[in-house]
Design an enzyme around this catalytic site. Structure first.
Site, PDB file in Angstrom:
ATOM      1  N   ASP A  18     -49.408  76.621  42.515  1.00  0.00           N
ATOM      2  CA  ASP A  18     -48.856  77.162  41.279  1.00  0.00           C
ATOM      3  C   ASP A  18     -48.133  78.478  41.533  1.00  0.00           C
ATOM      4  OD1 ASP A  18     -51.043  78.754  41.765  1.00  0.00           O
ATOM      5  OD2 ASP A  18     -51.923  78.548  39.769  1.00  0.00           O
ATOM      6  N   SER A  19     -48.183  78.961  42.780  1.00  0.00           N
ATOM      7  CA  SER A  19     -47.360  80.104  43.179  1.00  0.00           C
ATOM      8  C   SER A  19     -45.876  79.798  43.026  1.00  0.00           C
ATOM      9  CB  SER A  19     -47.675  80.511  44.620  1.00  0.00           C
ATOM     10  OG  SER A  19     -47.700  79.379  45.471  1.00  0.00           O
ATOM     11  N   ASP A  42     -52.015  72.009  43.008  1.00  0.00           N
ATOM     12  CA  ASP A  42     -52.741  72.979  42.187  1.00  0.00           C
ATOM     13  C   ASP A  42     -52.819  72.518  40.736  1.00  0.00           C
ATOM     14  OD1 ASP A  42     -53.949  75.236  43.252  1.00  0.00           O
ATOM     15  OD2 ASP A  42     -52.069  76.334  43.469  1.00  0.00           O
ATOM     16  N   LYS A  55     -56.457  71.272  43.814  1.00  0.00           N
ATOM     17  CA  LYS A  55     -57.118  72.568  44.001  1.00  0.00           C
ATOM     18  C   LYS A  55     -57.286  73.219  42.647  1.00  0.00           C
ATOM     19  CE  LYS A  55     -54.999  76.328  45.603  1.00  0.00           C
ATOM     20  NZ  LYS A  55     -55.341  77.343  44.571  1.00  0.00           N
ATOM     21  N   GLU A  80     -59.027  76.934  40.689  1.00  0.00           N
ATOM     22  CA  GLU A  80     -59.434  78.303  40.966  1.00  0.00           C
ATOM     23  C   GLU A  80     -60.738  78.667  40.276  1.00  0.00           C
ATOM     24  OE1 GLU A  80     -56.534  81.258  40.124  1.00  0.00           O
ATOM     25  OE2 GLU A  80     -54.990  80.359  41.388  1.00  0.00           O
ATOM     26  N   GLU A 136     -59.244  83.946  49.248  1.00  0.00           N
ATOM     27  CA  GLU A 136     -58.033  84.773  49.135  1.00  0.00           C
ATOM     28  C   GLU A 136     -58.380  86.239  48.937  1.00  0.00           C
ATOM     29  OE1 GLU A 136     -53.790  85.135  46.717  1.00  0.00           O
ATOM     30  OE2 GLU A 136     -55.123  83.452  46.320  1.00  0.00           O
TER      31      GLU A 136
END
Length: 354
Positions: free
Chosen positions: A90-91, A129, A159, A161, A229
């Site tokens: 999602d970056s 993501d 993925k 978070e 991270e």
């Protein structure tokens, strides 16, 4: 009757061939033989990386490589380089769409990126993501989103978070739905509202313990790997030691089971002030592709401006002299004398540059 006779002859010939020792091929199915009950087969190096292979690498202590990709060209580059895992992160919200955070990108936008990457990366394990707002409301929402990422996005895994109880429950539900999950602990960009910005985690005792505990909880929920991270290297080392699954570090030091970087960051592609603002401190730039791109674009602009591009070498499509004359006559008949003159002048100039 002729059709039935033809079918009968084909079957007889096939049976005779089988009697002679050759294999009878399937005539009515596109399903390859020996796919389900044929027993285990060695992994073809040209096939997609599997969780089994990643577990074997982890068991042997071999580092795992992971890079983000957001489109077809970058995915092809990762494929060619032999990267183990391709993360459609999602970056993309920041790197591709120009936002200051990862929060604005939508699920539909992520699916577009996923599909493009899936067309380009044939070998890496593909991980998509789950974007902010697509899995927090309920386990049903989380599973539905994860299913879309696999079915519509062409991904192999997802993925998500964070390590709040609801996120751990969501991870468990997704795994139980038959979908592989990577957890993400430490700096979780989707949670910058409560973290107070892009801040490293694990820098005091309470936070460091939380990183390890959350990693273990996500492992117990069924995650096959954990992204760590922006945490101190000793904290990442502790989490890696405490887990039976791989850790993938990003700004977490050298003691993880593998590493991940953003494609554009490691290539040094992002040069203007906005990108300089969001390029992380931990990133090593293995090239300065952005400088090369800027130089090439400036040269292109200069050559177009001064008329040196395109030259005859880059004007490859020819028309014969007799056809030019006939073309000019047709233009004259149409009352397009200026157009005929322009075509004649162009033909002379191209001829002179040969």
């Amino acid at each position: 009757m002729a059709i039935f006779s033809s079918i009968s002859r084909t079957l007889r010939n096939s049976y005779c061939s089988l009697q002679k020792g050759t294999t009878l091929s399937r005539l009515m199915s596109n399903v390859p033989e020996n796919t389900v009950y044929g027993g285990p087969k060695p992994q073809n190096p040209n096939q997609r990386v599997t969780l089994t292979q990643l577990r074997q690498k982890h068991k042997k202590g071999e580092p795992i490589t992971m890079v983000t990709a957001y489109d077809y060209p970058s995915a092809v580059h990762l494929d060619t380089a032999g990267i183990d895992i391709c993360l459609v992160g999602d970056s993309a919200s920041m790197v591709v769409h120009g936002h200051d955070t990862t929060l604005p990108i939508t699920l539909d936008e992520m699916l577009v990126h996923c599909r493009a990457v899936a067309r380009g990366a044939k070998t890496p394990l593909l991980v998509g993501d789950l974007p902010f707002g697509s899995y927090e409301s309920s386990t049903n929402q989380a599973v539905d989103t994860a299913v879309r990422v696999l079915k519509e996005g062409g991904m192999d895994a997802i993925k998500l978070e964070g390590g709040a109880p609801s996120r751990i429950t969501a991870a468990k539900a997704i795994v139980e739905a038959g979908i592989a999950v990577i957890g993400h602990v430490g700096l979780t960009p989707q949670a910058i509202s409560v973290l107070g910005g892009f801040r490293p985690q694990g820098r005091n005792v309470e936070s460091a313990v939380k990183v390890v505990e959350t990693s273990v909880a996500l492992q117990e929920a069924g995650c096959f790997a954990i992204v760590l991270e922006c945490v101190p290297a000793p904290v990442a080392a502790a989490a890696t030691s405490a887990l039976r699954i791989p850790t993938i570090g990003i700004g977490a030091g050298p003691f993880c089971s593998g590493q991940v970087l953003v494609y554009h960051d490691l290539l040094g592609m992002l040069q203007h002030p906005h990108h300089a603002k969001v390029t992380p401190k931990f990133c090593k730039q293995y090239a300065h592709v952005g400088d090369i791109i800027s130089k090439a674009l400036s040269e292109y602009k200069e050559e177009v401006t001064n008329g040196s591009f395109p030259s005859s070498a880059h004007s490859p499509y020819k028309i014969g002299r007799s056809d030019v004359d006939a073309f000019l006559n047709e233009l004259q008949k149409m009352g397009l004398g200026d157009a005929a003159s322009a075509a004649a002048d162009a033909a002379e100039k191209i001829e002179a540059t040969k």
